[in-house]
Design a protein around this motif. Sequence first.
Motif, PDB file in Angstrom:
ATOM      1  N   LEU A 143     -13.652   1.419  -3.738  1.00  0.00           N
ATOM      2  CA  LEU A 143     -12.554   1.264  -2.763  1.00  0.00           C
ATOM      3  C   LEU A 143     -12.321  -0.231  -2.505  1.00  0.00           C
ATOM      4  CD1 LEU A 143     -10.562   2.350  -0.609  1.00  0.00           C
ATOM      5  CD2 LEU A 143     -12.509   2.626   0.943  1.00  0.00           C
ATOM      6  N   TRP A 144     -13.369  -0.978  -2.669  1.00  0.00           N
ATOM      7  CA  TRP A 144     -13.350  -2.428  -2.436  1.00  0.00           C
ATOM      8  C   TRP A 144     -12.161  -3.101  -3.131  1.00  0.00           C
ATOM      9  CZ3 TRP A 144     -15.284  -6.022   0.595  1.00  0.00           C
ATOM     10  CH2 TRP A 144     -15.354  -7.348   0.174  1.00  0.00           C
ATOM     11  N   GLU A 145     -11.349  -3.799  -2.354  1.00  0.00           N
ATOM     12  CA  GLU A 145     -10.213  -4.609  -2.835  1.00  0.00           C
ATOM     13  C   GLU A 145      -9.097  -3.813  -3.509  1.00  0.00           C
ATOM     14  OE1 GLU A 145     -11.745  -8.078  -4.908  1.00  0.00           O
ATOM     15  OE2 GLU A 145     -12.108  -9.028  -2.965  1.00  0.00           O
ATOM     16  N   LYS A 146      -9.087  -2.475  -3.301  1.00  0.00           N
ATOM     17  CA  LYS A 146      -8.009  -1.674  -3.906  1.00  0.00           C
ATOM     18  C   LYS A 146      -6.739  -1.749  -3.043  1.00  0.00           C
ATOM     19  CE  LYS A 146      -9.885   0.138  -7.608  1.00  0.00           C
ATOM     20  NZ  LYS A 146     -11.187  -0.472  -7.581  1.00  0.00           N
ATOM     21  N   LYS A 147      -5.641  -1.281  -3.623  1.00  0.00           N
ATOM     22  CA  LYS A 147      -4.372  -1.196  -2.879  1.00  0.00           C
ATOM     23  C   LYS A 147      -4.332   0.163  -2.179  1.00  0.00           C
ATOM     24  CE  LYS A 147      -1.313  -3.984  -5.785  1.00  0.00           C
ATOM     25  NZ  LYS A 147      -1.924  -4.157  -7.115  1.00  0.00           N
ATOM     26  N   VAL A 148      -4.237   0.115  -0.869  1.00  0.00           N
ATOM     27  CA  VAL A 148      -4.183   1.379  -0.118  1.00  0.00           C
ATOM     28  C   VAL A 148      -2.825   1.501   0.574  1.00  0.00           C
ATOM     29  CG1 VAL A 148      -5.247   2.822   1.648  1.00  0.00           C
ATOM     30  CG2 VAL A 148      -6.674   1.298   0.276  1.00  0.00           C
ATOM     31  N   LEU A 164      -9.961  -0.575   6.880  1.00  0.00           N
ATOM     32  CA  LEU A 164      -9.882  -0.993   5.471  1.00  0.00           C
ATOM     33  C   LEU A 164      -9.971  -2.503   5.294  1.00  0.00           C
ATOM     34  CD1 LEU A 164      -7.210   1.576   4.325  1.00  0.00           C
ATOM     35  CD2 LEU A 164      -9.564   1.432   3.495  1.00  0.00           C
ATOM     36  N   LYS A 165      -9.765  -3.239   6.372  1.00  0.00           N
ATOM     37  CA  LYS A 165      -9.951  -4.695   6.287  1.00  0.00           C
ATOM     38  C   LYS A 165     -11.377  -5.012   5.848  1.00  0.00           C
ATOM     39  CE  LYS A 165      -8.260  -7.681   9.375  1.00  0.00           C
ATOM     40  NZ  LYS A 165      -7.919  -8.156  10.734  1.00  0.00           N
ATOM     41  N   GLY A 166     -12.297  -4.163   6.303  1.00  0.00           N
ATOM     42  CA  GLY A 166     -13.705  -4.342   5.943  1.00  0.00           C
ATOM     43  C   GLY A 166     -13.961  -4.144   4.452  1.00  0.00           C
ATOM     44  N   HIS A 186      -2.899  -7.344  10.350  1.00  0.00           N
ATOM     45  CA  HIS A 186      -3.749  -6.750   9.307  1.00  0.00           C
ATOM     46  C   HIS A 186      -3.267  -7.062   7.892  1.00  0.00           C
ATOM     47  CE1 HIS A 186      -6.186  -4.594  12.178  1.00  0.00           C
ATOM     48  NE2 HIS A 186      -5.100  -4.149  12.765  1.00  0.00           N
ATOM     49  N   ASN A 187      -2.295  -7.995   7.806  1.00  0.00           N
ATOM     50  CA  ASN A 187      -1.780  -8.368   6.485  1.00  0.00           C
ATOM     51  C   ASN A 187      -1.260  -7.150   5.707  1.00  0.00           C
ATOM     52  OD1 ASN A 187      -1.121 -10.279   4.704  1.00  0.00           O
ATOM     53  ND2 ASN A 187      -3.144 -10.495   3.789  1.00  0.00           N
TER      54      ASN A 187
END
Length: 319
Positions: A143-148, A164-166, A186-187
């Motif tokens: 999940l790390w650095e994926k597009k959600v 998801l920022k985490g 949250h960008n």
Amino acid sequence: MSFRIFVASRSYSKYSDKTRQFLKENDCILEFNEIDRPYKEKDLLEIVAEYDGIIVGVDEVTDQVIKRGKKLKVIAKNGVGVDNIDLKAADEASIFVVNAPGTNSDSVADLALTLMLSLCRSIPLINEMTKEGRWKRKIGTELWEKKVGIIGTGDIGQRVAARLKGFNCQLLAYDINQEQEFARKHNVKYMELDDLLQKADFISLHLPLNKHTRNLIGERELGMMKKTAYLINTSRGGTVDEDALYNALKEGQIAGAACDVFAEEPPGQHKLFELENFIATSHIGAFTYETNERTGMKIARNLVRALKGERPDNVVNNV
Ligand code: NAD
């Protein structure tokens, strides 16, 4: 003077002595659901006339039920989504419909994250195989650095974004009302639905069910998603066309899906359950100790105010 309250919602106040105590101190006599499933229209029609207030989950509060409830002053939703209550009929009968926004959002957001991670690491399948003595593995995705993609950036969608920022995710969003401050904080990049569907690795739904959102995700939309993408629905079953989802999962059009909610609940032996790349939970989004007390107290305060002739907070209809 005391008030008779019918509690159709099976979880209401179950884990919160504080809530029951508050209602008792405010002259409310609670009578609980005895059939251990949501009340259908016919079940409510048999009993509703006796009560001053009802507290419901996903029970069918139709126009007929509301017309029969001659003593009703308030219908309280133990949660947020009020798609099971005929609001127009309640307007006409001058009955308050109240809900408890914000009180269950953290629990639902937690579940959305849980389902994302469970999907991309096939946790239910691996758990089952391991316990059956089959020491097998299935390759996963990070999940790390994926597009959600978050569809619906209200209270729950925003809390999903915060979590998801985490994971350093790139956040994409679609909503008919764009929350610019939230997007800055949250960008989050707002875009059209079709763009989001094509770009996201994970898509999480956080919409109310209404005539605009019914089957919002159907064959066309699933067809636009990446073959490696996952769909998570913790909002309402009707927002996703379940037949189209079944076909998309079976044909490998998308990688997997998880639903906490179904068009019909309980769903019985749904054909989606045959699929290894589908995870089902039983509408547990808000079912935590913390939410039980937060929602319980908010509903209780609103209910008591309505019964005592005051205007409650969180009125969702036009009374
Ligand atoms: P909310 O009202 O704060 O947010 C809903 C968002 O959806 C809003 O931003 C709204 O603008 C947007 N929206 C509405 N119609 C839209 C459309 N046609 N297209 C795009 N966006 C649209 O609600 P919330 O508290 O975030 O809850 C979302 C939903 O989650 C609820 O309506 C409820 O159905 C569901 N829910 C499920 C559980 C569960 O147990 N699984 C628990 C609580 C809530």
